[in-house]
Scaffold this active site. Sequence first.
Site, PDB file in Angstrom:
ATOM      1  N   THR A  92      13.641 -31.416 106.183  1.00  0.00           N
ATOM      2  CA  THR A  92      12.378 -31.964 106.699  1.00  0.00           C
ATOM      3  C   THR A  92      11.315 -31.676 105.650  1.00  0.00           C
ATOM      4  O   THR A  92      11.038 -30.516 105.337  1.00  0.00           O
ATOM      5  CB  THR A  92      11.988 -31.291 108.033  1.00  0.00           C
ATOM      6  OG1 THR A  92      13.051 -31.467 108.953  1.00  0.00           O
ATOM      7  CG2 THR A  92      10.722 -31.917 108.602  1.00  0.00           C
TER       8      THR A  92
ATOM      9  N   LYS B  25       5.935 -25.033 109.627  1.00  0.00           N
ATOM     10  CA  LYS B  25       6.025 -25.884 108.422  1.00  0.00           C
ATOM     11  C   LYS B  25       5.929 -27.353 108.817  1.00  0.00           C
ATOM     12  O   LYS B  25       5.170 -28.128 108.235  1.00  0.00           O
ATOM     13  CB  LYS B  25       7.352 -25.639 107.695  1.00  0.00           C
ATOM     14  CG  LYS B  25       7.581 -26.586 106.523  1.00  0.00           C
ATOM     15  CD  LYS B  25       9.040 -26.738 106.140  1.00  0.00           C
ATOM     16  CE  LYS B  25       9.823 -27.540 107.131  1.00  0.00           C
ATOM     17  NZ  LYS B  25      11.152 -27.964 106.727  1.00  0.00           N
TER      18      LYS B  25
ATOM     19  N   LYS C 233      10.575 -38.402 111.765  1.00  0.00           N
ATOM     20  CA  LYS C 233      10.756 -36.993 112.169  1.00  0.00           C
ATOM     21  C   LYS C 233       9.401 -36.377 112.570  1.00  0.00           C
ATOM     22  O   LYS C 233       9.298 -35.613 113.537  1.00  0.00           O
ATOM     23  CB  LYS C 233      11.392 -36.209 111.011  1.00  0.00           C
ATOM     24  CG  LYS C 233      11.426 -34.711 111.177  1.00  0.00           C
ATOM     25  CD  LYS C 233      12.512 -34.224 112.112  1.00  0.00           C
ATOM     26  CE  LYS C 233      12.397 -32.723 112.333  1.00  0.00           C
ATOM     27  NZ  LYS C 233      13.490 -32.157 113.082  1.00  0.00           N
TER      28      LYS C 233
HETATM   29  P1  NAD Z   1      18.003 -22.524 106.145  1.00  0.00           P
HETATM   30  O1  NAD Z   1      16.871 -21.786 105.535  1.00  0.00           O
HETATM   31  O2  NAD Z   1      18.932 -21.836 107.066  1.00  0.00           O
HETATM   32  O3  NAD Z   1      18.899 -23.193 104.992  1.00  0.00           O
HETATM   33  C1  NAD Z   1      18.401 -23.666 103.766  1.00  0.00           C
HETATM   34  C2  NAD Z   1      19.390 -23.272 102.673  1.00  0.00           C
HETATM   35  O4  NAD Z   1      18.930 -23.807 101.436  1.00  0.00           O
HETATM   36  C3  NAD Z   1      19.514 -21.749 102.492  1.00  0.00           C
HETATM   37  O5  NAD Z   1      20.869 -21.359 102.584  1.00  0.00           O
HETATM   38  C4  NAD Z   1      18.952 -21.521 101.098  1.00  0.00           C
HETATM   39  O6  NAD Z   1      19.560 -20.447 100.407  1.00  0.00           O
HETATM   40  C5  NAD Z   1      19.248 -22.848 100.435  1.00  0.00           C
HETATM   41  N1  NAD Z   1      18.438 -23.086  99.245  1.00  0.00           N
HETATM   42  C6  NAD Z   1      17.142 -22.807  99.032  1.00  0.00           C
HETATM   43  N2  NAD Z   1      16.783 -23.168  97.779  1.00  0.00           N
HETATM   44  C7  NAD Z   1      17.879 -23.701  97.204  1.00  0.00           C
HETATM   45  C8  NAD Z   1      18.157 -24.254  95.922  1.00  0.00           C
HETATM   46  N3  NAD Z   1      17.208 -24.305  94.972  1.00  0.00           N
HETATM   47  N4  NAD Z   1      19.412 -24.695  95.666  1.00  0.00           N
HETATM   48  C9  NAD Z   1      20.380 -24.625  96.620  1.00  0.00           C
HETATM   49  N5  NAD Z   1      20.184 -24.096  97.859  1.00  0.00           N
HETATM   50  C10 NAD Z   1      18.951 -23.650  98.129  1.00  0.00           C
HETATM   51  O7  NAD Z   1      17.341 -23.803 106.849  1.00  0.00           O
HETATM   52  P2  NAD Z   1      18.007 -24.703 107.994  1.00  0.00           P
HETATM   53  O8  NAD Z   1      17.656 -24.168 109.326  1.00  0.00           O
HETATM   54  O9  NAD Z   1      19.429 -24.974 107.646  1.00  0.00           O
HETATM   55  O10 NAD Z   1      17.122 -26.019 107.813  1.00  0.00           O
HETATM   56  C11 NAD Z   1      17.305 -26.893 106.717  1.00  0.00           C
HETATM   57  C12 NAD Z   1      16.347 -28.065 106.881  1.00  0.00           C
HETATM   58  O11 NAD Z   1      16.635 -28.740 108.122  1.00  0.00           O
HETATM   59  C13 NAD Z   1      14.874 -27.626 106.964  1.00  0.00           C
HETATM   60  O12 NAD Z   1      14.089 -28.531 106.247  1.00  0.00           O
HETATM   61  C14 NAD Z   1      14.577 -27.657 108.456  1.00  0.00           C
HETATM   62  O13 NAD Z   1      13.204 -27.924 108.716  1.00  0.00           O
HETATM   63  C15 NAD Z   1      15.468 -28.795 108.919  1.00  0.00           C
HETATM   64  N6  NAD Z   1      15.878 -28.670 110.337  1.00  0.00           N
HETATM   65  C16 NAD Z   1      16.362 -27.495 110.811  1.00  0.00           C
HETATM   66  C17 NAD Z   1      16.733 -27.400 112.135  1.00  0.00           C
HETATM   67  C18 NAD Z   1      17.235 -26.094 112.723  1.00  0.00           C
HETATM   68  O14 NAD Z   1      17.403 -26.027 113.958  1.00  0.00           O
HETATM   69  N7  NAD Z   1      17.507 -25.081 111.934  1.00  0.00           N
HETATM   70  C19 NAD Z   1      16.612 -28.505 112.988  1.00  0.00           C
HETATM   71  C20 NAD Z   1      16.137 -29.703 112.467  1.00  0.00           C
HETATM   72  C21 NAD Z   1      15.777 -29.772 111.120  1.00  0.00           C
END
Ligand code: NAD
Length: 295
Positions: free
Chosen positions: A95, A238, A170
């Site tokens: 997102t 965020k 979204k």
């Molecule tokens: P998270 O923080 O658990 O996962 C993100 C991952 O990206 C982490 O493992 C991190 O180490 C990795 N990362 C960061 N920088 C990086 C880089 N330079 N190269 C490679 N990997 C890198 O987040 P999440 O909960 O999995 O959410 C991911 C996205 O999905 C976000 O944008 C969030 O807003 C969206 N989202 C999450 C949910 C939820 O319920 N968690 C629901 C809908 C949308």
Amino acid sequence: MRIACLGLGRMGWHMAGHLANLGEDYNIVVFDVVEELGDQWAAEFPGTTVDSVASAVADAQFIITSLPSDKELATVVKEALVAVGQEAIWIDHSTTSAKIALETGIEVSAVGGHFLDGPVSGGVDGARRGTLSVMVGGDQNAFVQAEPLIGTYASRVRHMGPSGAGQLTKMTNQICVVGLCQALAEGLDFASRAGLDVEKVVEAMLQGSSTSWQMENRADKMLSGEYDFGFSTTLMRKDIGLVLDQASSMGVSLPVTALVGQFLADVDAMGGAGWDWCSLMERQRRFAPDGPSSS
Ligand code: NAD
């Protein structure tokens, strides 16, 4: 077919897992800045972990990213662009702002690839079960090619328009949900202070006009004060920040969204940055004029 999955967090881990279970015609290559995550993922699923963005992306027909925010996406784009192949399709499930989706779309096109912004709704459970809803912006032909892959972890995939349209959809989703959750917190607190059997109240309301996904899936947690799961206050703050920036650039007034954003800042200050954002309930309990109520 080679598919690169970057970002193995709460969402990306499961998405890559669903793709890995597609069978031996699919070569899944994963990368996360947290090295152990790649190793742990490769120990659980058929696929390979590599040590850089560029080596994951090289020769990949599809690139799938699930990153925290604009900042991490910008870092990955910078490292990936040198290696993105001709006609590669990049599906970004993070997102982010619509602005970075547009800019990245232009950068990826300039090196011969296609970029789709495909944020998701449905949470970690949806990712685990493969029932996410995905809202996609970008080139229609690229979308048609990407849709079957996205369908391995989503039950609803929709093309919403050009680059950025996925992120704008979204944002609309978040605008529609934030007020609902605060209203649910207020209703549950009110019923509790009125001395009602709140579980019975919820059961009665679930068939009525105030029913919602939040009521169905979060009311029990809000009542028991359990917030150690789900979509964090930090991530929702965020998203609200992205929404308010976008709305401000469009001259749209979103007073309820802005107010709930401030309430979530209170939750953060209460130590709830990592709690599921339905912890708005906790703020509601504590910030009452007559003092806190108990869960
Ligand atoms: P998270 O923080 O658990 O996962 C993100 C991952 O990206 C982490 O493992 C991190 O180490 C990795 N990362 C960061 N920088 C990086 C880089 N330079 N190269 C490679 N990997 C890198 O987040 P999440 O909960 O999995 O959410 C991911 C996205 O999905 C976000 O944008 C969030 O807003 C969206 N989202 C999450 C949910 C939820 O319920 N968690 C629901 C809908 C949308």
